[in-house]
Scaffold this motif. Structure first.
Motif, PDB file in Angstrom:
ATOM      1  N   ASP A  35      23.486   5.046  97.578  1.00 56.49           N
ATOM      2  CA  ASP A  35      23.297   4.126  98.710  1.00 56.49           C
ATOM      3  C   ASP A  35      24.635   3.966  99.430  1.00 56.49           C
ATOM      4  OD1 ASP A  35      22.679   2.191 100.504  1.00 56.49           O
ATOM      5  OD2 ASP A  35      22.370   0.586  99.041  1.00 56.49           O
ATOM      6  N   PHE A  36      24.703   4.462 100.655  1.00 53.39           N
ATOM      7  CA  PHE A  36      25.944   4.377 101.436  1.00 53.39           C
ATOM      8  C   PHE A  36      25.877   3.277 102.500  1.00 53.39           C
ATOM      9  CE2 PHE A  36      25.897   8.921 100.131  1.00 53.39           C
ATOM     10  CZ  PHE A  36      27.070   8.922  99.389  1.00 53.39           C
ATOM     11  N   CYS A 177      22.650  14.013  99.404  1.00 56.87           N
ATOM     12  CA  CYS A 177      23.794  13.119  99.302  1.00 56.87           C
ATOM     13  C   CYS A 177      24.723  13.300 100.497  1.00 56.87           C
ATOM     14  CB  CYS A 177      24.542  13.387  98.005  1.00 56.87           C
ATOM     15  SG  CYS A 177      26.026  12.372  97.784  1.00 56.87           S
ATOM     16  N   ASN A 178      25.025  14.553 100.816  1.00 56.11           N
ATOM     17  CA  ASN A 178      25.890  14.827 101.960  1.00 56.11           C
ATOM     18  C   ASN A 178      25.272  14.323 103.257  1.00 56.11           C
ATOM     19  OD1 ASN A 178      26.507  17.811 100.253  1.00 56.11           O
ATOM     20  ND2 ASN A 178      28.125  16.310 100.647  1.00 56.11           N
ATOM     21  N   ASP A 179      23.957  14.541 103.399  1.00 54.22           N
ATOM     22  CA  ASP A 179      23.278  14.079 104.603  1.00 54.22           C
ATOM     23  C   ASP A 179      23.319  12.560 104.719  1.00 54.22           C
ATOM     24  OD1 ASP A 179      22.733  16.640 105.333  1.00 54.22           O
ATOM     25  OD2 ASP A 179      20.668  16.651 104.571  1.00 54.22           O
ATOM     26  N   ALA A 180      23.197  11.877 103.587  1.00 55.18           N
ATOM     27  CA  ALA A 180      23.187  10.417 103.598  1.00 55.18           C
ATOM     28  C   ALA A 180      24.546   9.856 104.009  1.00 55.18           C
ATOM     29  CB  ALA A 180      22.794   9.884 102.224  1.00 55.18           C
ATOM     30  N   ILE A 181      25.628  10.412 103.481  1.00 58.69           N
ATOM     31  CA  ILE A 181      26.959   9.916 103.841  1.00 58.69           C
ATOM     32  C   ILE A 181      27.279  10.266 105.292  1.00 58.69           C
ATOM     33  CG2 ILE A 181      28.180  11.981 102.990  1.00 58.69           C
ATOM     34  CD1 ILE A 181      29.427   8.329 103.028  1.00 58.69           C
ATOM     35  N   LYS A 182      26.799  11.421 105.739  1.00 62.65           N
ATOM     36  CA  LYS A 182      27.029  11.784 107.141  1.00 62.65           C
ATOM     37  C   LYS A 182      26.299  10.835 108.074  1.00 62.65           C
ATOM     38  CE  LYS A 182      27.059  15.560 110.458  1.00 62.65           C
ATOM     39  NZ  LYS A 182      26.535  14.763 111.576  1.00 62.65           N
ATOM     40  N   LEU A 183      25.072  10.455 107.730  1.00 63.14           N
ATOM     41  CA  LEU A 183      24.314   9.523 108.565  1.00 63.14           C
ATOM     42  C   LEU A 183      25.025   8.171 108.631  1.00 63.14           C
ATOM     43  CD1 LEU A 183      21.809   8.766 110.189  1.00 63.14           C
ATOM     44  CD2 LEU A 183      20.661   8.191 108.031  1.00 63.14           C
ATOM     45  N   ALA A 184      25.511   7.719 107.483  1.00 61.78           N
ATOM     46  CA  ALA A 184      26.227   6.437 107.455  1.00 61.78           C
ATOM     47  C   ALA A 184      27.498   6.519 108.304  1.00 61.78           C
ATOM     48  CB  ALA A 184      26.573   6.054 106.019  1.00 61.78           C
ATOM     49  N   PHE A 185      28.210   7.627 108.192  1.00 64.94           N
ATOM     50  CA  PHE A 185      29.427   7.821 108.993  1.00 64.94           C
ATOM     51  C   PHE A 185      29.100   7.863 110.484  1.00 64.94           C
ATOM     52  CE2 PHE A 185      32.075  10.730 111.417  1.00 64.94           C
ATOM     53  CZ  PHE A 185      33.324  10.139 111.270  1.00 64.94           C
ATOM     54  N   ASP A 186      28.067   8.628 110.838  1.00 62.65           N
ATOM     55  CA  ASP A 186      27.685   8.749 112.246  1.00 62.65           C
ATOM     56  C   ASP A 186      27.348   7.389 112.849  1.00 62.65           C
ATOM     57  OD1 ASP A 186      28.119  11.443 112.191  1.00 62.65           O
ATOM     58  OD2 ASP A 186      25.991  11.998 112.009  1.00 62.65           O
ATOM     59  N   ALA A 319      40.245   6.801 111.818  1.00 62.80           N
ATOM     60  CA  ALA A 319      40.940   7.550 110.768  1.00 62.80           C
ATOM     61  C   ALA A 319      40.528   7.059 109.381  1.00 62.80           C
ATOM     62  CB  ALA A 319      42.451   7.405 110.949  1.00 62.80           C
ATOM     63  N   ALA A 320      40.357   5.742 109.257  1.00 66.70           N
ATOM     64  CA  ALA A 320      39.984   5.166 107.959  1.00 66.70           C
ATOM     65  C   ALA A 320      38.588   5.603 107.531  1.00 66.70           C
ATOM     66  CB  ALA A 320      40.078   3.648 108.026  1.00 66.70           C
ATOM     67  N   ILE A 321      37.618   5.517 108.465  1.00 68.79           N
ATOM     68  CA  ILE A 321      36.250   5.886 108.067  1.00 68.79           C
ATOM     69  C   ILE A 321      36.123   7.393 107.895  1.00 68.79           C
ATOM     70  CG2 ILE A 321      35.277   3.839 109.176  1.00 68.79           C
ATOM     71  CD1 ILE A 321      34.161   5.680 111.379  1.00 68.79           C
ATOM     72  N   THR A 322      36.947   8.149 108.626  1.00 69.48           N
ATOM     73  CA  THR A 322      36.934   9.601 108.461  1.00 69.48           C
ATOM     74  C   THR A 322      37.409   9.986 107.070  1.00 69.48           C
ATOM     75  OG1 THR A 322      37.304   9.948 110.835  1.00 69.48           O
ATOM     76  CG2 THR A 322      37.835  11.780 109.362  1.00 69.48           C
ATOM     77  N   THR A 326      35.208  11.820 104.242  1.00 71.51           N
ATOM     78  CA  THR A 326      35.665  13.063 103.610  1.00 71.51           C
ATOM     79  C   THR A 326      35.644  12.949 102.090  1.00 71.51           C
ATOM     80  OG1 THR A 326      37.055  13.569 105.522  1.00 71.51           O
ATOM     81  CG2 THR A 326      37.572  14.708 103.458  1.00 71.51           C
ATOM     82  N   ASP A 327      36.163  11.823 101.584  1.00 74.46           N
ATOM     83  CA  ASP A 327      36.196  11.610 100.126  1.00 74.46           C
ATOM     84  C   ASP A 327      34.785  11.587  99.545  1.00 74.46           C
ATOM     85  OD1 ASP A 327      38.922  11.475 100.336  1.00 74.46           O
ATOM     86  OD2 ASP A 327      39.039   9.284 100.236  1.00 74.46           O
ATOM     87  N   GLU A 328      33.894  10.835 100.185  1.00 75.38           N
ATOM     88  CA  GLU A 328      32.527  10.721  99.681  1.00 75.38           C
ATOM     89  C   GLU A 328      31.773  12.039  99.813  1.00 75.38           C
ATOM     90  OE1 GLU A 328      31.217   8.295  98.044  1.00 75.38           O
ATOM     91  OE2 GLU A 328      32.970   6.986  98.241  1.00 75.38           O
ATOM     92  N   ASN A 329      32.057  12.756 100.850  1.00 74.21           N
ATOM     93  CA  ASN A 329      31.388  14.036 101.072  1.00 74.21           C
ATOM     94  C   ASN A 329      31.767  15.030  99.970  1.00 74.21           C
ATOM     95  OD1 ASN A 329      29.526  15.315 102.810  1.00 74.21           O
ATOM     96  ND2 ASN A 329      31.159  16.534 103.732  1.00 74.21           N
ATOM     97  N   ILE A 330      33.040  14.997  99.600  1.00 75.28           N
ATOM     98  CA  ILE A 330      33.496  15.880  98.503  1.00 75.28           C
ATOM     99  C   ILE A 330      32.818  15.494  97.186  1.00 75.28           C
ATOM    100  CG2 ILE A 330      35.504  16.483  97.103  1.00 75.28           C
ATOM    101  CD1 ILE A 330      37.181  16.278  99.672  1.00 75.28           C
TER     102      ILE A 330
END
Length: 339
Positions: A35-36, A177-186, A319-322, A326-330
């Protein structure tokens, strides 16, 4: 038989390998997507209070004509003189006065119409003014000022402010998982983008409102009207005095030599007044341009400062959310989307 036996042994080995491979893949598959929803909390561009530009002060210029001018014109209308006229007359060369008076007669129609003096006459008049004989009648020019500085030359400037908007493009590694963190970031980035856009629009609206005062077209039109009116008054004084001098000469109240001198003095006074009002108009136009530039420059400085404040905060949060993304995506990739 031996050949069939070898075949069946090979088939069993192959099936066993495939089974183990599938089992291994299933162990690496993410069973539950994290859950992101709380990963990017309190991400927003802070609304700013728009900065007011520094004030611009403008002081209009003026031409001050000494009262001796009106007094002289009134006296000459009646064929009389004033002490200042008598003092000036004593300093004027009679030959120079005769040349000027003759030039005035030749160009009288154009002079009475408010046209410029012919070159030769203008030169003679300039020489008389420079001699100091008519000093008691000369006007004083006070130049306009902008922010306390007297203005006499033309200035210019172009408003405008453009601030580049950084763009961040994130690529998904294509598992849940990657899709979920990307959606949250977007979603978080969209909030930042929208917030920044709203603040920039607010700053731009303030800038557009602030530079309305830089529109000096009406002031320039007024300056031209005032110049025209003042030149008309100066010409009227000369015409009145000139007509009075001719009447006095005809009535033999003054001599031809006196007539020449007084005409020379009055045309010099008139030309000096014209020169000063033309100079005032030019200085006023230049000062209004300087005023417009000062207003625009100060509005831009305030706008740029506000824009930088918003952009700096935006970039810091982005920069902070990026980094978080990145960390969560890895982590997602290592957990279930590895190669």
């Amino acid at each position: 038989m031996k050949s069939n036996k070898s075949y069946f042994i090979g088939m069993i080995a192959t099936l066993a390998f495939l089974f183990l491979g599938v089992s291994s893949c299933k162990k690496e598959t993410v069973d539950e997507v994290p859950d992101f929803s709380q990963t990017f909390k309190n991400v927003a561009v802070t609304p700013i209070t728009v900065t007011s530009p520094a004030a611009t002060t403008y002081t209009a210029g003026s031409v001050s004509t000494p009262p001796t001018v009106a007094a002289a014109a009134a006296a000459l209308t009646l064929g009389n003189t004033t002490p200042e006229l008598q003092a000036a007359a004593s300093k004027v060369d009679t030959n120079a006065a005769k040349s000027i008076a003759t030039g005035v007669t030749s160009a009288l129609a154009d002079i009475k119409a408010g046209k410029a003096l012919p070159a030769a006459l203008a030169t003679n008049v300039k020489t008389l003014i420079a001699s100091g004989a008519a000093n008691a009648f000369l006007a004083t020019l006070t130049k306009p000022t902008v922010d306390g500085k007297a203005i006499g030359g033309r200035t210019g400037g172009n408003p405008g402010s453009n601030v580049a908007k950084p763009e961040v493009e994130m690529a998904s590694i294509a598992n849940a998982c990657n899709d979920a963190i990307k959606l949250a970031f977007d979603n978080a980035k969209k909030g930042l983008d929208d917030g920044k856009a709203a603040e920039i629009a607010k700053i731009k609206a303030a800038y557009d409102n602030n530079i309305k005062a830089a529109d000096v077209a009406a002031d320039k039109a007024t300056a031209l009207t005032l110049k025209t009116q003042n030149l008309a008054v100066a010409l009227s004084l000369f015409n009145t005095a000139y007509d009075g001098l001719n009447a006095a000469l005809t009535a033999k109240k003054i001599t031809q030599s006196q007539y020449n001198i007084f005409v020379a003095i009055m045309i010099s006074i008139y030309q000096d007044t014209v020169n000063n009002y033309e100079a005032l108009y030019s200085a006023t136009i230049a000062a209004l341009d300087a005023k417009a530039k000062a207003i625009t420059d100060k509005a831009k400085a305030a706008s740029d400062a506000d824009t930088k404040k918003v952009t700096d905060e935006y970039n810091t949060q982005l920069a902070a959310i990026t980094k978080t993304y990145t960390d969560e995506n890895i982590k997602c990739h290592n957990q279930g989307g590895g190669n």
